[in-house]
Design a protein around this motif. Structure first.
Motif, PDB file in Angstrom:
ATOM      1  N   LEU A 187     -40.952 -25.138 -50.935  1.00 49.73           N
ATOM      2  CA  LEU A 187     -40.782 -23.761 -50.665  1.00 49.73           C
ATOM      3  C   LEU A 187     -39.696 -23.478 -49.737  1.00 49.73           C
ATOM      4  O   LEU A 187     -39.616 -24.098 -48.631  1.00 49.73           O
ATOM      5  N   CYS A 188     -38.936 -22.216 -49.879  1.00 51.31           N
ATOM      6  CA  CYS A 188     -37.988 -21.801 -48.660  1.00 51.31           C
ATOM      7  C   CYS A 188     -38.450 -20.126 -48.328  1.00 51.31           C
ATOM      8  O   CYS A 188     -38.408 -19.680 -49.503  1.00 51.31           O
ATOM      9  N   VAL A 189     -38.720 -20.088 -47.412  1.00 51.85           N
ATOM     10  CA  VAL A 189     -39.241 -18.683 -46.840  1.00 51.85           C
ATOM     11  C   VAL A 189     -38.025 -18.327 -45.739  1.00 51.85           C
ATOM     12  O   VAL A 189     -37.609 -18.864 -44.812  1.00 51.85           O
ATOM     13  N   LEU A 190     -37.504 -17.072 -46.256  1.00 57.46           N
ATOM     14  CA  LEU A 190     -36.466 -16.587 -45.320  1.00 57.46           C
ATOM     15  C   LEU A 190     -36.839 -15.196 -44.684  1.00 57.46           C
ATOM     16  O   LEU A 190     -37.677 -14.381 -45.414  1.00 57.46           O
ATOM     17  N   VAL A 201     -28.124 -21.734 -52.408  1.00 56.71           N
ATOM     18  CA  VAL A 201     -28.367 -23.121 -52.404  1.00 56.71           C
ATOM     19  C   VAL A 201     -29.724 -23.475 -52.929  1.00 56.71           C
ATOM     20  O   VAL A 201     -29.718 -24.623 -53.547  1.00 56.71           O
ATOM     21  N   ALA A 202     -30.773 -22.749 -52.346  1.00 56.71           N
ATOM     22  CA  ALA A 202     -32.170 -23.311 -52.379  1.00 56.71           C
ATOM     23  C   ALA A 202     -32.580 -22.902 -53.981  1.00 56.71           C
ATOM     24  O   ALA A 202     -32.919 -23.899 -54.689  1.00 56.71           O
ATOM     25  N   LYS A 203     -31.846 -22.021 -54.631  1.00 57.23           N
ATOM     26  CA  LYS A 203     -32.087 -21.623 -56.112  1.00 57.23           C
ATOM     27  C   LYS A 203     -31.497 -22.754 -56.871  1.00 57.23           C
ATOM     28  O   LYS A 203     -32.007 -23.466 -57.984  1.00 57.23           O
ATOM     29  N   VAL A 248     -35.630 -24.869 -55.701  1.00 59.50           N
ATOM     30  CA  VAL A 248     -36.467 -24.663 -54.815  1.00 59.50           C
ATOM     31  C   VAL A 248     -36.856 -23.145 -54.622  1.00 59.50           C
ATOM     32  O   VAL A 248     -35.821 -22.169 -54.621  1.00 59.50           O
ATOM     33  N   PRO A 249     -38.383 -22.840 -54.851  1.00 53.76           N
ATOM     34  CA  PRO A 249     -38.502 -21.143 -55.032  1.00 53.76           C
ATOM     35  C   PRO A 249     -38.188 -20.683 -53.689  1.00 53.76           C
ATOM     36  O   PRO A 249     -38.497 -21.452 -52.584  1.00 53.76           O
ATOM     37  N   VAL A 250     -37.999 -19.565 -53.774  1.00 53.60           N
ATOM     38  CA  VAL A 250     -37.403 -18.678 -52.520  1.00 53.60           C
ATOM     39  C   VAL A 250     -38.223 -17.468 -52.269  1.00 53.60           C
ATOM     40  O   VAL A 250     -38.328 -16.482 -53.382  1.00 53.60           O
ATOM     41  N   LEU A 251     -38.801 -17.260 -50.970  1.00 56.47           N
ATOM     42  CA  LEU A 251     -39.630 -16.154 -50.891  1.00 56.47           C
ATOM     43  C   LEU A 251     -38.833 -15.342 -49.808  1.00 56.47           C
ATOM     44  O   LEU A 251     -38.734 -16.095 -48.534  1.00 56.47           O
TER      45      LEU A 251
END
Length: 379
Positions: free
Chosen positions: A102-105, A118-120, A124-127
């Motif tokens: 998971l990527c949390v911004l 880049v995560a997408k 990688v799912p992005v929150l």
């Protein structure tokens, strides 16, 4: 495999779940640390890496770049590009070579929206927690956010309506400061602790206004120091101005709560004062070039202070740019101190602002979203 006629099945231990988190500013470091602690209560072996500061490191995060090296971007960016580029390259390499779960911004949109892309692409799912303030900066960003973000946890009650036409999974989680802004002592105890008496009390950041307000001898002026500032430097400037201003560290919320009035630079501090229901005068001043750029970028926003933006009207006065002078600040402060009815009315307005921000538990609700995404992919 056999051992004396017995068979044994070997299992590879499951890899601990991993979280990439980016908090590129001091407030994001604070709120990110709260989020990580809640997540680790449910997932003790969670590995967290990314961009953060001291608070996130204390929560167990591996930082590839420090918040002090990369903050801030946008209008105030000076000399940070090398650190930003290094952090971006490091994180993009890790996203592609060994994608986290998971990527949390957190806020910090100029950097984070690029990383989200880049995560997408890496699956990688992005929150996005504490999403970009599209209501102030570039409403056209909503389309970009919708393309690059899977879920969005926002902290102001009016934000979901801005996103939902293009991004279905938007949730108002409340503002994390509701759990942070706490008074630990009463007014009388705070004043006694810092040698301040029970008379008209003012918390100003502008020394010229202090000088004018102090001419009648009836006010005291403690300065609650932000943890990101150098106490020695602030004290040096106070001494150079030959003013009786006590610079006080690590007691900000108690000092604000004990104050009759605060003079506050625009930003998070205005929301902290609102949550403590303390009347204030908001002061904001930038260099001419930075302010001119800001006027070009900020469209459709009548106010600069968060209490006024949340209320949708002016509940506290704002003095911007050329209006932010010693005489005008002192006059605005004196008007509130001398008019007790107006002072009381502002407190009621600030209580309404606090109610609009929802209830506490923002980090917990954001963590629940993150856990859903860790357990079930994009959901």
């Amino acid at each position: 495999m056999s051992d004396g006629g017995a068979s044994r099945a070997w299992r590879v231990p499951a890899r601990p779940r991993r979280l990439l988190l980016v908090a590129g500013e001091a407030s994001g470091d604070l709120h990110g640390a709260d989020l990580v602690r809640v997540l680790r209560a449910s997932v003790p072996d969670l590995e967290v890496f990314g961009v953060g500061g001291e608070r996130l490191r204390e929560a167990g995060m591996e930082t590839v770049a420090d918040v002090g090296q990369v903050a801030t971007m946008g209008l105030k960016a000076t000399g940070r590009l090398r650190a930003l580029w290094h952090a971006y390259r490091t994180l993009t390499r890790r996203l592609r070579a060994d994608p986290p779960d998971l990527c949390v911004l957190i806020d910090f949109p100029e950097f984070n929206l690029r990383l989200a892309r880049v995560a997408k692409r890496a699956g990688v799912p992005v929150l996005y927690y504490i999403g970009p303030q599209v209501w102030a900066w570039r409403r056209g960003r909503v389309r970009k956010i919708a393309r690059r973000v899977d879920r969005l946890a926002v902290v102001f009650p009016f934000e979901p309506a801005l996103y939902t036409p293009r991004l279905a999974k938007v949730e108002f989680v409340g503002h994390p400061l509701l759990d942070r802004v706490r008074v630990t002592r009463g007014r009388a105890e705070t004043l006694a602790a810092h040698g301040l008496s029970e008379i008209d009390y003012l918390l100003p950041p502008l020394l010229d206004a202090v000088r004018r307000l102090g001419q009648d001898g009836g006010l005291q002026f403690p300065l609650a120091l932000a943890h990101t500032l150098s106490a020695d430097e602030v004290r040096r400037r106070v001494r150079a101005a030959d003013l009786d201003v006590a610079v006080i560290e690590d007691d900000t919320y108690n000092l604000i709560a004990a104050a009759d009035l605060a003079l506050v630079s625009s930003g998070t501090a205005t929301l902290e004062c609102a949550l403590l229901e303390r009347p204030m005068v908001i002061v904001y001043r930038l260099g001419p070039l930075s302010y001119g750029l800001g006027r070009l970028l900020v469209r459709g926003v009548r106010f600069i202070g968060m209490p006024n933006i949340v209320a949708g009207r002016e509940v506290v006065p704002e003095l911007l740019q050329r209006q932010a002078t010693g005489p005008r600040i002192a006059a605005a402060a004196r008007a509130l101190l001398d008019d007790r009815a107006r002072h009381a009315a502002m407190i009621e307005d600030l209580r309404d602002v606090r109610r609009r921000l929802g209830r506490g538990g923002a980090a917990g609700r954001a963590a629940a979203i993150a856990l859903e995404m860790l357990e079930g992919g994009r959901g």
